[in-house]
Design an enzyme around this catalytic site. Structure first.
Site, PDB file in Angstrom:
ATOM      1  N   GLU A  35       0.819  -1.212   0.000  1.00  0.00           N
ATOM      2  CA  GLU A  35       0.000   0.000   0.000  1.00  0.00           C
ATOM      3  C   GLU A  35       0.857   1.268   0.000  1.00  0.00           C
ATOM      4  O   GLU A  35       1.885   1.340   0.669  1.00  0.00           O
ATOM      5  CB  GLU A  35      -0.883   0.017   1.261  1.00  0.00           C
ATOM      6  CG  GLU A  35      -1.720  -1.235   1.438  1.00  0.00           C
ATOM      7  CD  GLU A  35      -3.175  -1.033   1.132  1.00  0.00           C
ATOM      8  OE1 GLU A  35      -3.650   0.118   1.179  1.00  0.00           O
ATOM      9  OE2 GLU A  35      -3.860  -2.029   0.845  1.00  0.00           O
ATOM     10  N   ASP A  36       0.407   2.248  -0.727  1.00  0.00           N
ATOM     11  CA  ASP A  36       0.791   3.643  -0.514  1.00  0.00           C
ATOM     12  C   ASP A  36       2.296   3.931  -0.550  1.00  0.00           C
ATOM     13  O   ASP A  36       2.804   4.649   0.301  1.00  0.00           O
ATOM     14  CB  ASP A  36       0.247   4.118   0.841  1.00  0.00           C
ATOM     15  CG  ASP A  36      -1.270   4.085   0.927  1.00  0.00           C
ATOM     16  OD1 ASP A  36      -1.892   3.412   0.103  1.00  0.00           O
ATOM     17  OD2 ASP A  36      -1.824   4.718   1.835  1.00  0.00           O
ATOM     18  N   CYS A  74      -6.383   4.324  -3.402  1.00  0.00           N
ATOM     19  CA  CYS A  74      -6.538   2.883  -3.532  1.00  0.00           C
ATOM     20  C   CYS A  74      -7.751   2.409  -4.317  1.00  0.00           C
ATOM     21  O   CYS A  74      -7.622   1.617  -5.253  1.00  0.00           O
ATOM     22  CB  CYS A  74      -6.513   2.234  -2.152  1.00  0.00           C
ATOM     23  SG  CYS A  74      -7.687   2.926  -0.978  1.00  0.00           S
ATOM     24  N   ASP A 235       0.090  -0.039  -4.622  1.00  0.00           N
ATOM     25  CA  ASP A 235      -1.204   0.296  -5.230  1.00  0.00           C
ATOM     26  C   ASP A 235      -1.312   1.742  -5.700  1.00  0.00           C
ATOM     27  O   ASP A 235      -2.259   2.084  -6.404  1.00  0.00           O
ATOM     28  CB  ASP A 235      -2.367  -0.083  -4.309  1.00  0.00           C
ATOM     29  CG  ASP A 235      -2.458   0.743  -3.034  1.00  0.00           C
ATOM     30  OD1 ASP A 235      -1.496   1.478  -2.712  1.00  0.00           O
ATOM     31  OD2 ASP A 235      -3.488   0.643  -2.342  1.00  0.00           O
ATOM     32  N   HIS A 236      -0.410   2.604  -5.338  1.00  0.00           N
ATOM     33  CA  HIS A 236      -0.271   3.961  -5.886  1.00  0.00           C
ATOM     34  C   HIS A 236       0.955   4.573  -5.231  1.00  0.00           C
ATOM     35  O   HIS A 236       1.677   3.888  -4.485  1.00  0.00           O
ATOM     36  CB  HIS A 236      -1.519   4.824  -5.667  1.00  0.00           C
ATOM     37  CG  HIS A 236      -1.990   4.878  -4.248  1.00  0.00           C
ATOM     38  ND1 HIS A 236      -1.345   5.602  -3.275  1.00  0.00           N
ATOM     39  CD2 HIS A 236      -3.029   4.274  -3.626  1.00  0.00           C
ATOM     40  CE1 HIS A 236      -1.960   5.451  -2.119  1.00  0.00           C
ATOM     41  NE2 HIS A 236      -2.988   4.644  -2.301  1.00  0.00           N
TER      42      HIS A 236
END
Length: 619
Positions: A35-36, A74, A235-236
């Site tokens: 994530e992130d 997300c 995811d980004h």
């Protein structure tokens, strides 16, 4: 006769054997996601990072140097992956929204399951599109490739939450990376709080890397490393403010490392070599067609991405595209494009400041310190920009300006690049028929009984060019556009009228005065989005005689017991934009309901957040 029967049986047995051999030769596919975070990893040349497991995977696989998540947050990013389509084309661009999946189409695991793959997701979905039937064999915290049938190929996703934005601000925290050695980007102030957040961000990337190491070891222990294609990606971009939620390179670029064992070398791209890097432009919209290509399925034409691996690899693409819609309780409309070096950003709502207040983002110390320093006048020009309204267009050169702080759009020497990127975006918008140019409530109202994607293909229901032209005109800031906007405010299509009213609003007092009659008429428009936009324009920039009517219209539209959630959010945001002029509404705002109907339970937090902020205002 017996001779021919023997041949027939032999051929049948041979065909069966070939089929079994083909099954045996099919690769397993493992996706390890986190994530992130952006490419802040050792294998991407970041010497401050500590990421030994992904670095080791990259040493035997390939790194993609230009991978975009398409969305900088997300839910829409994952929506892009699961569908192989751009969320502005499907109506799924807004954070934690929910719209029906395009008719007659499938999510990528459904294709894989039909081909015999055991498909698992452990455990986050977070799609903005409703699932069209059963998508996964198992999607839960217990989902695992080990639960497949004997000999069955698998596709498995394991997502680590360790590097999520929420972990940047968790205190107490045992610091690993030294805050004194962290690089603070030019747009952030250099304070102890900012340094700690950035250092803690690197700490949690290391934790996500450790999770990846456990999954890779698990695969090795099962003796499946040489039978499995592995992807690692986030995811980004970074979870830090002005990266996450922003369609700059800082919010969209992610690490992507792919390992394809020798057993499946025919599925590798031409540039593949152990420890190598690819300049090919890839993004999340390409992942679904790439998966299908890896298992031998030709991607359907309706998928908007392009396979970059496998038997059906497509030619490289010249551009990547990003977008920003509603982020939690705040609306915006931004589109971006890169050719790998330059990033072009088109702000369709330049009146909105970059740093719109989001309850969730303000929990990060960097955000609060940064905002307070702006209020105190302690920031330089670059650091202050986040708290001001946006230009219609932005252009950045990643080679000389990796922090994306020097806007080259007004610079004459870069005119050709600006026009090239602008043209690329226009062409893309027209190709995907960006339904996200409609206000969110209008997307749902127009697509009732169908889907946003399907109505966007129907010119009568979504006249793209007629809507896109006033959207560009509204947001370009040209003062001579007022007559054309007034004319557009009487168009038969509410999407055209919406942008016309916004365009007058964005030009401020003089345009609102010149178009007063048209805006007053718009207060009675059939579309609630047009009514709200007109009330905000007259409330902010109109004569005192219109202010009370505008206020009353907005508070009426903010009543969740009488309006849909989209109208309520639009009205509350408009009330917030009135600033001190909304003070007489304080008592009415206290009485507004904070519960009401919505197309998905995930909307339940947004109206209460807006009401809480309005009720706490002191102006």
């Amino acid at each position: 006769m017996k001779h021919w029967l023997f041949i027939h049986v032999a051929l049948a047995l041979g065909a069966a054997a070939l089929a079994r051999a083909a099954d045996a030769a099919r690769p397993n596919i493992l996706w390890i996601t986190s994530e992130d975070h952006g490419p802040h990893m050792g294998c991407y040349g970041d010497s401050y990072a500590t990421t030994p497991n992904v670095d080791a995977l990259a040493a035997k696989g390939i790194r993609y140097l230009h991978c975009w998540s398409n969305a900088p947050v997300c839910a829409p990013a994952r929506t892009t992956i699961i569908s192989g389509m751009y969320p502005p084309a499907t109506g799924g661009e807004h954070m934690r929204s929910m719209v029906p999946f395009p008719q007659g189409k499938k999510m990528y695991p459904q294709f894989l399951r039909e081909a015999g793959y055991y498909c698992t997701n452990n455990a986050k979905e977070d799609y903005n599109l409703a699932k069209p039937g059963q998508v996964w064999d198992d999607s839960s915290g217990k989902a695992h490739w080990k639960n497949r049938a004997d000999g069955q190929p698998f596709f498995a996703v394991f997502n680590s939450l360790k590097s999520h934005e929420s972990q940047i601000r968790t205190r107490p925290h045992m610091q690993v990376h030294d805050p004194a050695k962290v690089r603070v980007p030019a747009y952030h102030p250099d304070t102890p709080e900012v340094r700690q957040d950035w250092a803690q961000y690197y700490d949690i990337i290391s934790e996500a890397d450790a999770d990846a190491g456990l999954r890779l070891q698990e695969l090795a222990d099962a003796g499946l490393t040489e039978d499995t294609i592995v992807f690692y990606y986030a995811d980004h971009g970074s979870g830090m403010p002005r990266s996450k939620r922003w369609p700059y390179n800082s919010g969209l670029q992610v690490p992507l490392v792919v390992f394809i064992p020798d057993k499946f070398k025919e599925l590798r791209p031409p540039e593949y070599k152990a420890g190598g890097a690819s300049d090919r432009l890839v993004s999340f919209v390409d992942f679904a067609p790439t998966l299908l290509s890896l298992v031998g399925i030709e991607p359907p034409e309706w998928m908007q991405g392009h396979a970059f691996l496998g038997r059906h690899i497509a030619p490289p693409q010249p551009f990547l595209f990003g977008f920003r819609g509603r982020m939690d309780e705040r609306y915006d409309c931004v589109r971006s494009v890169t050719d790998g070096r330059f990033v072009y950003v088109r702000n369709f709502r330049p009146d909105k400041i970059y740093g719109q207040h989001l309850n969730y983002m303000w929990q990060t110390p960097t955000t609060r310190v940064w905002e307070q320093m702006f209020k105190d006048g302690k920031l330089n020009k670059v650091q202050s920009a986040f708290w001001k309204s946006k230009p219609p267009e932005e252009l950045y050169d990643l080679q000389s300006d990796p922090d994306e702080v020097t806007n080259l759009a007004p610079v004459s020497e870069h005119r050709a690049t600006l026009e090239k990127m602008r043209s690329a975006l226009r062409g893309h918008e027209r190709e995907i028929r960006d339904v996200g140019l409609l206000p969110e409530g209008e997307i749902h109202r127009r697509s009732a009984g169908s889907t946003p994607y399907d109505i966007s293909r129907d010119e009568a229901k979504f006249p793209f060019d007629r809507i896109y032209a006033p959207a560009e005109l509204a947001s370009n800031g040209a003062p001579d556009a007022v007559p054309a906007l007034v004319k557009a405010s009487a168009d038969a299509d509410s999407g055209v009228r919406y942008w016309a009213v916004l365009g007058l609003h964005m030009r401020g007092s003089s345009a609102v005065a010149a178009a007063h009659d048209a805006l007053a008429k718009a207060l009675d428009d059939m579309s609630p989005d047009v009514r709200v936009a007109a009330a905000e324009a007259l409330g902010r920039f109109g004569p005192e005689a219109d202010l009370e009517r505008a206020r009353q219209l907005l508070v009426q539209h903010a009543d969740w017991s009488k309006n849909d959630v989209f109208t309520v959010m639009a009205a509350l945001n408009a009330i917030d934009a009135l600033g001190g002029k909304a003070a007489p509404l304080a008592a009415a705002i206290r009485e507004l309901p904070d519960k009401g109907p919505a197309p998905d339970p995930r909307f339940k937090e947004y109206v209460p957040r807006l009401l809480e902020e309005l009720r706490a205002r002191k102006d």
